[in-house]
Design an enzyme around this catalytic site. Structure first.
Site, PDB file in Angstrom:
ATOM      1  CB  CYS A   2     -43.577 -72.461  36.095  1.00  0.00           C
ATOM      2  SG  CYS A   2     -43.877 -70.702  36.083  1.00  0.00           S
ATOM      3  NE  ARG A  27     -42.519 -77.563  40.232  1.00  0.00           N
ATOM      4  CZ  ARG A  27     -41.194 -77.640  40.171  1.00  0.00           C
ATOM      5  NH1 ARG A  27     -40.567 -78.572  40.829  1.00  0.00           N
ATOM      6  NH2 ARG A  27     -40.506 -76.799  39.438  1.00  0.00           N
ATOM      7  CD1 TRP A  74     -46.646 -69.396  42.194  1.00  0.00           C
ATOM      8  CD2 TRP A  74     -44.958 -68.000  41.806  1.00  0.00           C
ATOM      9  NE1 TRP A  74     -46.383 -68.716  43.356  1.00  0.00           N
ATOM     10  CE2 TRP A  74     -45.343 -67.847  43.150  1.00  0.00           C
ATOM     11  CE3 TRP A  74     -43.899 -67.215  41.336  1.00  0.00           C
ATOM     12  CZ2 TRP A  74     -44.738 -66.954  44.016  1.00  0.00           C
ATOM     13  CZ3 TRP A  74     -43.296 -66.326  42.205  1.00  0.00           C
ATOM     14  CH2 TRP A  74     -43.721 -66.203  43.532  1.00  0.00           C
ATOM     15  CG  ASN A 100     -39.763 -73.744  35.854  1.00  0.00           C
ATOM     16  OD1 ASN A 100     -40.023 -72.705  36.449  1.00  0.00           O
ATOM     17  ND2 ASN A 100     -39.220 -74.792  36.453  1.00  0.00           N
ATOM     18  N   GLY A 101     -38.949 -70.626  34.552  1.00  0.00           N
ATOM     19  CA  GLY A 101     -37.749 -69.804  34.722  1.00  0.00           C
ATOM     20  C   GLY A 101     -37.995 -68.403  34.202  1.00  0.00           C
ATOM     21  CD  GLU A 463     -40.615 -73.047  60.556  1.00  0.00           C
ATOM     22  OE1 GLU A 463     -40.044 -72.109  59.988  1.00  0.00           O
ATOM     23  OE2 GLU A 463     -41.259 -73.910  59.940  1.00  0.00           O
ATOM     24  CE  LYS A 467     -44.344 -73.621  58.171  1.00  0.00           C
ATOM     25  NZ  LYS A 467     -42.968 -73.812  57.959  1.00  0.00           N
ATOM     26  CD  GLU A 470     -45.415 -71.104  55.183  1.00  0.00           C
ATOM     27  OE1 GLU A 470     -45.023 -70.829  54.054  1.00  0.00           O
ATOM     28  OE2 GLU A 470     -44.764 -71.822  55.950  1.00  0.00           O
ATOM     29  CG  HIS A 486     -36.032 -53.334  74.293  1.00  0.00           C
ATOM     30  ND1 HIS A 486     -35.435 -52.330  75.029  1.00  0.00           N
ATOM     31  CD2 HIS A 486     -35.533 -54.485  74.777  1.00  0.00           C
ATOM     32  CE1 HIS A 486     -34.597 -52.873  75.901  1.00  0.00           C
ATOM     33  NE2 HIS A 486     -34.647 -54.177  75.781  1.00  0.00           N
ATOM     34  CE  LYS A 581     -42.468 -78.379  49.998  1.00  0.00           C
ATOM     35  NZ  LYS A 581     -42.484 -77.980  51.415  1.00  0.00           N
TER      36      LYS A 581
HETATM   37  C1  F6R Z   1     -42.024 -72.189  54.745  1.00  0.00           C
HETATM   38  C2  F6R Z   1     -41.621 -72.447  53.404  1.00  0.00           C
HETATM   39  C3  F6R Z   1     -40.643 -71.533  52.746  1.00  0.00           C
HETATM   40  C4  F6R Z   1     -39.396 -72.345  52.440  1.00  0.00           C
HETATM   41  C5  F6R Z   1     -38.385 -71.493  51.658  1.00  0.00           C
HETATM   42  C6  F6R Z   1     -37.097 -72.248  51.400  1.00  0.00           C
HETATM   43  O1  F6R Z   1     -42.971 -73.093  55.181  1.00  0.00           O
HETATM   44  O2  F6R Z   1     -42.030 -73.411  52.846  1.00  0.00           O
HETATM   45  O3  F6R Z   1     -40.336 -70.445  53.553  1.00  0.00           O
HETATM   46  O4  F6R Z   1     -38.855 -72.797  53.645  1.00  0.00           O
HETATM   47  O5  F6R Z   1     -38.951 -71.097  50.450  1.00  0.00           O
HETATM   48  O6  F6R Z   1     -37.316 -73.393  50.655  1.00  0.00           O
HETATM   49  P1  F6R Z   1     -36.205 -74.498  50.513  1.00  0.00           P
HETATM   50  O7  F6R Z   1     -35.945 -75.078  51.849  1.00  0.00           O
HETATM   51  O8  F6R Z   1     -36.778 -75.476  49.534  1.00  0.00           O
HETATM   52  O9  F6R Z   1     -34.974 -73.814  49.970  1.00  0.00           O
END
Ligand code: F6R
Length: 586
Positions: A2, A27, A74, A100-101, A463, A467, A470, A486, A581
């Site tokens: 949020c 966000r 959110w 927010n929260g 990673e 990517k 998502e 395995h 985000k």
């Molecule tokens: C992946 C992504 C999320 C963040 C995770 C941690 O692309 O964006 O997996 O990496 O939510 O976020 P931070 O680094 O802000 O703690």
């Protein structure tokens, strides 16, 4: 997660609030709404969808009044629908809030308020704040005391902004971000500087546990006991203004393309914090590293290079799992916390637990005004500028940059961390990536993608899978090459695509052996390597660099593959579904 925003000033609030919400879209959210105070009443418009969609349906911009609040939701408590979208009005409609929260004790508060005759419309925890404020205001008839009384009974982590019946704007912050912007045209309250940076670069960062009151008499800060608090105005770094897409179609592409520069900036980080950080790591009796998502993948690479080159053992733990391992932490241990946002609830929780066990917490963060630096003994900034695209891209390579810089310093230069060389190699990939784009088109039709890497490249495979899933919503899984036999070989058939991260280093031959095993089962192979091999159905060439530095450059084509496959599938790469985000809830 949020985003909240409030404005009180000389110009029409709706426009300012909507623009602020748009700038905070990164966000992540599912619904949006605003309220303004006009003609002694509160006007509310809201709906499900993106700011532009809701705006075109209900004309958010058209609400009159110079006092306003806004929110992107959110969903955590209650479905995604218009009723649950914020702002929420109190039972009588005289007070509006955005929140927010999470309010942990909302059920008991709601029941008690309902017994007192206060009506609830939504399924949210947030609405309880509006009615609690109303209840306290009805009894005390004073805004300051109503705010103090309200925060004294709320449990959970929150920040909220409220509009009172006389047009006073008041906000409270408890373990969730909240920043005040001081502009020529008025005051702004927002969960992110991006909410108001367009209008002013002067800001005040309230401490945790503070209340803000803004009205015709000016501005006041109070602690939760009602004692006045003084704050200095801070200048927001000018880099925050750099939040436009420029010539790029999406922030994600812009941020991927910025990496040849951001890696140089990260390496230029010569602040004294870095020296202190290095001293603490060098002298630690036991070291742990944590993070979530992409940040955790960076932690896994750190674990590898610290051990191999600096002979330092680091235990890695995923932030959301840390609470199951309290015995990791004691007064001899140091926890390194990695976070782009500095607000991930799981990371903050892990850090708090480590601190309860008297461990020292040191962190590497991009948003230095966030919560994590405040609760760390030392915090080093990534210095890569705001990352707007929800998927972490440039922050990942910058995290690696800092971690390599520290490890190389301790290893006496044995790693050979060379930011110029990395930057140059990244440029070579980015300058003409039409082939990657073509391969991404093909990949966008896949239903299963596996990514294989060994040793230091295995975290890159993880990673890569993050990517791809998502951004493209395609099932993707990162595997250590040796694990194929395995179990996962059972999944290889002609419908499957396998990306092999295969630079010409000590892992190369074994990876080629895996590639053969995969190929004979009909799966298609995309090789990411500095050297061609005929097992590859598609070859993505990367420049040659030393073995330790390959992760910096092999991730770039993968980011591009994920981005272009998303574009091909018409999903929004900047705001993938169901993601935020800053994940500020546990
Ligand atoms: C992946 C992504 C999320 C963040 C995770 C941690 O692309 O964006 O997996 O990496 O939510 O976020 P931070 O680094 O802000 O703690």
């Amino acid at each position: 997660m949020c985003s909240i925003i409030g404005y009180l000033g000389d110009i029409a609030a709706a426009q300012i609030v909507v623009n602020g919400l748009k700038r905070m879209e990164y966000r992540g959210y599912d619904s949006v709404g605003i309220a303004t105070f006009f003609g002694n009443q509160i006007l509310v418009r809201k709906g499900v969808g993106k700011v532009e969609e809701v705006n075109s349906k209900v004309k958010l911009y058209m609400l009159s009044g110079n006092i306003g609040i806004g929110h992107t939701r959110w969903a955590t408590h209650g479905r995604v629908n218009e009723t649950n979208a914020h702002p929420h009005l109190s039972s009588s409609g005289e007070i509006a809030i955005v929140h927010n929260g999470i309010i942990d004790n909302y059920k008991e508060l709601k029941e008690s308020l309902q017994r007192d005759g206060y009506r609830f419309r939504s399924e949210t925890d947030s609405e309880v704040i509006a009615n609690l404020l109303q209840y306290n205001f009805d009894t005390i008839k004073n805004i300051k005391d109503s705010m103090i009384k309200t925060v004294s009974v709320l449990r959970g982590d929150y920040s909220f902004v409220a509009v009172f019946p006389d047009g006073t704007l008041s906000a409270a912050r408890f373990h969730e971000p909240l920043i005040l912007g001081v502009g020529k045209s008025g005051y702004f309250i927002s969960s992110d500087v991006l909410g108001f940076v367009q209008y002013t670069d002067e800001a005040i960062y309230p401490n945790n546990g503070e209340i803000i009151i803004i009205n015709a008499n000016g501005l006041q800060f109070l602690d939760f006991l009602g004692r006045p608090v003084k704050h200095e105005i801070t200048k927001i770094s000018r880099e925050f203004a750099d939040v436009y897409k420029g010539k790029y179609a999406h922030f994600t592409l812009k941020e991927i393309s910025e990496q040849p520069n951001t890696i140089l900036k990260t390496a230029d980080n010569t602040r004294s914090e870095l020296e202190l950080f290095i001293e603490l790591v060098k002298n630690a009796k036991s070291l742990h590293i944590t993070g979530s998502g992409t940040s955790y993948n960076a932690a896994l690479i750190a674990k590898h290079i610290f051990l191999k080159y600096a002979k330092i053992k680091i235990e890695s733990v995923i932030a959301s799992e840390a609470r199951f391992y309290p015995d990791y932490f004691d007064n001899h241990s140091i926890l390194i916390a990695l976070s782009q946002s500095g607000e991930s609830a799981d990371v903050l929780e892990a850090v708090k637990m480590a601190k309860r066990h008297n461990s020292t917490v040191i962190s590497i963060v991009n948003t230095m005004t966030s919560s994590l630096p405040q609760i760390s003994s030392v915090s080093v900034g990534l210095n890569c500028g705001p990352e707007i695209g929800v998927a972490a891209t440039k922050s990942f390579t910058s995290q690696l940059g800092i971690l390599y810089k520290i490890a190389d310093n301790i290893a006496g230069g044995h790693i050979g961390f060379d930011s110029q060389k990395i930057s140059q190699s990244m440029k070579e990939i980015l300058v003409d990536h039409s082939k990657i784009r073509d391969i991404a088109k093909i990949l966008s039709y896949a239903s299963d993608i596996y990514i294989i890497g060994r040793g230091i490249h295995y975290p890159i495979a993880l990673e890569a899978s993050l990517k791809l899933k998502e951004l493209t919503y395609i099932h993707a899984e990162g595997l250590p090459g040796g694990e194929l036999k395995h179990g996962p070989l059972a999944l290889m058939d002609p419908s499957v695509y396998v990306i092999i991260i295969n630079p010409h280093d000590s892992t190369n031959q074994e990876n080629l052996a895996s590639a053969h095993e995969i190929k004979v089962r009909g799966a298609k192979i995309i090789g990411i390597s500095d050297k061609y091999d005929d097992t590859y159905d598609y070859w993505i060439k990367i420049p040659t660099i030393s073995e330790a530095l390959f992760p910096f450059i092999e991730i770039v084509p993968i980011q591009l593959l994920a981005y272009y496959a998303a574009v091909e599938k018409h999903t929004d790469p900047d705001y993938p579904r169901n993601l935020a985000k800053s994940v500020t809830v546990k």
